[in-house]
Design an enzyme around this catalytic site. Structure first.
Site, PDB file in Angstrom:
ATOM      1  N   ARG A  26       0.819  -1.215   0.000  1.00 44.82           N
ATOM      2  CA  ARG A  26       0.000   0.000   0.000  1.00 44.82           C
ATOM      3  C   ARG A  26       0.852   1.263   0.000  1.00 44.82           C
ATOM      4  O   ARG A  26       0.336   2.375  -0.128  1.00 44.82           O
ATOM      5  CB  ARG A  26      -0.924   0.023   1.227  1.00 44.82           C
ATOM      6  CG  ARG A  26      -1.861  -1.165   1.321  1.00 44.82           C
ATOM      7  CD  ARG A  26      -2.691  -1.092   2.591  1.00 44.82           C
ATOM      8  NE  ARG A  26      -3.744  -0.105   2.428  1.00 44.82           N
ATOM      9  CZ  ARG A  26      -5.019  -0.424   2.201  1.00 44.82           C
ATOM     10  NH1 ARG A  26      -5.381  -1.682   2.139  1.00 44.82           N
ATOM     11  NH2 ARG A  26      -5.927   0.509   2.058  1.00 44.82           N
TER      12      ARG A  26
ATOM     13  N   TYR B  58       0.760   4.182  -2.571  1.00 43.72           N
ATOM     14  CA  TYR B  58      -0.326   5.158  -2.405  1.00 43.72           C
ATOM     15  C   TYR B  58      -0.087   5.996  -1.141  1.00 43.72           C
ATOM     16  O   TYR B  58      -0.016   7.225  -1.211  1.00 43.72           O
ATOM     17  CB  TYR B  58      -1.658   4.417  -2.311  1.00 43.72           C
ATOM     18  CG  TYR B  58      -2.877   5.315  -2.236  1.00 43.72           C
ATOM     19  CD1 TYR B  58      -3.312   6.042  -3.333  1.00 43.72           C
ATOM     20  CD2 TYR B  58      -3.606   5.433  -1.046  1.00 43.72           C
ATOM     21  CE1 TYR B  58      -4.437   6.858  -3.267  1.00 43.72           C
ATOM     22  CE2 TYR B  58      -4.733   6.243  -0.973  1.00 43.72           C
ATOM     23  CZ  TYR B  58      -5.148   6.947  -2.084  1.00 43.72           C
ATOM     24  OH  TYR B  58      -6.260   7.755  -2.009  1.00 43.72           O
ATOM     25  N   ASP B  59       0.072   5.317   0.000  1.00 38.27           N
ATOM     26  CA  ASP B  59       0.165   6.025   1.287  1.00 38.27           C
ATOM     27  C   ASP B  59       1.390   6.944   1.321  1.00 38.27           C
ATOM     28  O   ASP B  59       1.286   8.119   1.681  1.00 38.27           O
ATOM     29  CB  ASP B  59       0.278   5.022   2.446  1.00 38.27           C
ATOM     30  CG  ASP B  59      -0.909   4.061   2.514  1.00 38.27           C
ATOM     31  OD1 ASP B  59      -1.803   4.146   1.641  1.00 38.27           O
ATOM     32  OD2 ASP B  59      -0.934   3.220   3.429  1.00 38.27           O
TER      33      ASP B  59
ATOM     34  N   LYS C 278       1.163   9.877  -1.184  1.00 35.65           N
ATOM     35  CA  LYS C 278       0.320  10.961  -0.677  1.00 35.65           C
ATOM     36  C   LYS C 278       1.028  11.724   0.444  1.00 35.65           C
ATOM     37  O   LYS C 278       0.868  12.937   0.585  1.00 35.65           O
ATOM     38  CB  LYS C 278      -1.014  10.405  -0.172  1.00 35.65           C
ATOM     39  CG  LYS C 278      -1.924   9.889  -1.287  1.00 35.65           C
ATOM     40  CD  LYS C 278      -2.595  11.033  -2.037  1.00 35.65           C
ATOM     41  CE  LYS C 278      -3.697  10.526  -2.959  1.00 35.65           C
ATOM     42  NZ  LYS C 278      -4.320  11.617  -3.716  1.00 35.65           N
TER      43      LYS C 278
ATOM     44  N   ASN D 139     -13.197   7.784   3.512  1.00 34.72           N
ATOM     45  CA  ASN D 139     -14.085   7.049   2.584  1.00 34.72           C
ATOM     46  C   ASN D 139     -15.265   7.874   2.096  1.00 34.72           C
ATOM     47  O   ASN D 139     -16.095   8.291   2.896  1.00 34.72           O
ATOM     48  CB  ASN D 139     -14.699   5.871   3.328  1.00 34.72           C
ATOM     49  CG  ASN D 139     -13.883   4.642   3.151  1.00 34.72           C
ATOM     50  OD1 ASN D 139     -13.338   4.414   2.072  1.00 34.72           O
ATOM     51  ND2 ASN D 139     -13.790   3.843   4.202  1.00 34.72           N
TER      52      ASN D 139
ATOM     53  N   VAL E 150     -15.629  -0.947  -0.900  1.00 33.21           N
ATOM     54  CA  VAL E 150     -16.637  -1.775  -0.233  1.00 33.21           C
ATOM     55  C   VAL E 150     -18.075  -1.353  -0.582  1.00 33.21           C
ATOM     56  O   VAL E 150     -18.929  -2.224  -0.811  1.00 33.21           O
ATOM     57  CB  VAL E 150     -16.391  -1.838   1.294  1.00 33.21           C
ATOM     58  CG1 VAL E 150     -16.579  -0.495   1.971  1.00 33.21           C
ATOM     59  CG2 VAL E 150     -17.296  -2.872   1.943  1.00 33.21           C
TER      60      VAL E 150
ATOM     61  N   ASN F 192     -18.779  -2.438  -4.126  1.00 33.36           N
ATOM     62  CA  ASN F 192     -18.771  -3.917  -4.134  1.00 33.36           C
ATOM     63  C   ASN F 192     -20.102  -4.475  -3.660  1.00 33.36           C
ATOM     64  O   ASN F 192     -20.715  -5.322  -4.330  1.00 33.36           O
ATOM     65  CB  ASN F 192     -17.715  -4.423  -3.149  1.00 33.36           C
ATOM     66  CG  ASN F 192     -16.474  -4.884  -3.839  1.00 33.36           C
ATOM     67  OD1 ASN F 192     -16.354  -4.779  -5.064  1.00 33.36           O
ATOM     68  ND2 ASN F 192     -15.515  -5.369  -3.063  1.00 33.36           N
TER      69      ASN F 192
ATOM     70  N   GLY G  35     -17.595  -8.992  10.582  1.00 40.44           N
ATOM     71  CA  GLY G  35     -18.317  -7.806  10.111  1.00 40.44           C
ATOM     72  C   GLY G  35     -18.413  -6.707  11.149  1.00 40.44           C
ATOM     73  O   GLY G  35     -19.140  -5.730  10.954  1.00 40.44           O
TER      74      GLY G  35
ATOM     75  N   ARG H 107     -16.182   1.628   9.668  1.00 41.29           N
ATOM     76  CA  ARG H 107     -15.597   2.689   8.833  1.00 41.29           C
ATOM     77  C   ARG H 107     -16.575   3.859   8.828  1.00 41.29           C
ATOM     78  O   ARG H 107     -17.758   3.689   9.097  1.00 41.29           O
ATOM     79  CB  ARG H 107     -15.477   2.221   7.385  1.00 41.29           C
ATOM     80  CG  ARG H 107     -14.525   1.092   7.142  1.00 41.29           C
ATOM     81  CD  ARG H 107     -13.213   1.612   6.572  1.00 41.29           C
ATOM     82  NE  ARG H 107     -12.285   0.507   6.375  1.00 41.29           N
ATOM     83  CZ  ARG H 107     -12.316  -0.289   5.336  1.00 41.29           C
ATOM     84  NH1 ARG H 107     -13.229  -0.113   4.421  1.00 41.29           N
ATOM     85  NH2 ARG H 107     -11.443  -1.260   5.213  1.00 41.29           N
TER      86      ARG H 107
END
Ligand SMILES: NC(=O)c1ccc[n+]([C@@H]2O[C@H](COP(=O)([O-])OP(=O)(O)OC[C@H]3O[C@@H](n4cnc5c(N)ncnc54)[C@H](O)[C@@H]3O)[C@@H](O)[C@H]2O)c1
Length: 270
Positions: A147, A150-151, A154, A179, A192, A195, A212, A216
């Site tokens: 990752r 990207y991280d 940025k 998000n 998500v 999706n 579950g 977020r």
């Protein structure tokens, strides 16, 4: 520090993407001239098709990794693949987009004396050890993981923004976006919300990882666009500011909400 310079076009890099295209809509709606720059790596012409006939809208196919000059009165720098599926496909392109893109757009802002906003991300906090993350938290990022393109890209872009500000007096805004969801999210980008909706529309079961219970925050696109436009209008506020929804929801709640809203026969699998 300056606000958008009247009489000149506003440049939106990544303007054909999910958030960029909504920002173009809002700016056009406010009577601005808009220069939408995109290389279409994840963006889609359909997102801005309705604007193509507008005389205040111009589309430029260009990659922010290369210098660009135009007489602009402000820059929103949104160009970057945003979902893990896309940014991990070509990690070197991803990090170049963040770093070279920031250098090229900051250079343009400097030459024009125009303000520039960076679409940063909550991912600058990496795998945070502090919840929720205040802007002064410096994060917990793995610099060599998958990752990192990207991280860390940025994070480096934020560094460039603040150094251009301190060294050259460039008028900057840095918004750390959490998000965000809404119309025009790409169907297959693996985030998500899209999706779950796509799985439900296809009548497939919704896959929830673990039990579950992890949560977020989800921000609707128009709140986010309002947020970055207000940030741009605030010349004394460099940021970084966190932008998103303060309320968290579990993945289970999200899956249940999607099934309830879409209807159909989908069930939740763990
Ligand atoms: N949507 C979110 O939840 C979220 C969260 C945090 C940060 N962000 C940031 O907001 C910005 C927009 O995200 P989005 O969700 O609209 O993603 P998106 O993939 O829909 O939009 C990104 C756009 O940038 C373009 N682009 C990518 N690399 C480019 C390059 N080198 N040159 C020119 N154009 C290029 C793509 O073609 C696309 O149109 C991104 O910078 C992203 O990192 C988004």
């Amino acid at each position: 520090m300056t606000s958008l310079i009247d009489g000149y076009a506003v440049l939106v890099t990544g303007g054909a993407g999910f958030l960029g295209s909504h920002l173009c809509d809002r700016l056009i709606g406010e009577g601005r001239e808009v220069l939408c720059l995109d290389n279409f790596v994840t963006g889609n012409k359909q997102n801005i098709e309705h604007l193509l006939d507008n005389h205040r809208f111009e589309l430029v196919r260009h990659d922010v990794c290369f210098p660009y000059y135009a007489e602009v009165g402000g820059i929103y720098n949104l160009a970057c693949p945003a979902s893990p599926r896309h940014y991990q496909r070509d990690p070197m392109f991803t990090i170049k987009t963040s770093v070279m893109g920031a250098i090229n757009m900051l250079g343009l802002a400097k030459r024009r004396g125009a303000p520039i906003l960076q679409a940063s991300t909550s991912e600058v906090y990496g795998d945070p050890t502090v919840h929720p993350q205040p802007e002064i938290y410096t994060g917990n990022v793995d610099p060599i993981g998958i990752r990192a393109c990207y991280d860390e890209g940025k994070r480096c872009a934020e560094t460039l923004f603040f150094d251009y500000h301190r060294q050259n007096g460039v008028s900057i805004r840095v918004a750390r976006i959490f998000n965000t969801y809404g119309p025009r999210m790409a169907v297959g980008d693996g985030r998500v919300v899209s999706n779950f909706i796509v799985q439900a529309l296809r009548g497939e079961d919704l896959t929830v990882y673990g039990d579950g219970s992890h949560s977020r925050s989800f921000c609707y696109f128009d709140d986010l666009i309002e947020g970055i436009m207000r940030h741009m209008a605030h010349p004394s506020e460099t940021g970084p500011i966190n932008l998103g929804n303060e309320t968290e929801h579990t993945m289970l709640e999200l899956a249940e909400t999607v099934i309830r809203t879409v209807g159909g026969s989908s069930r939740i699998t763990f």
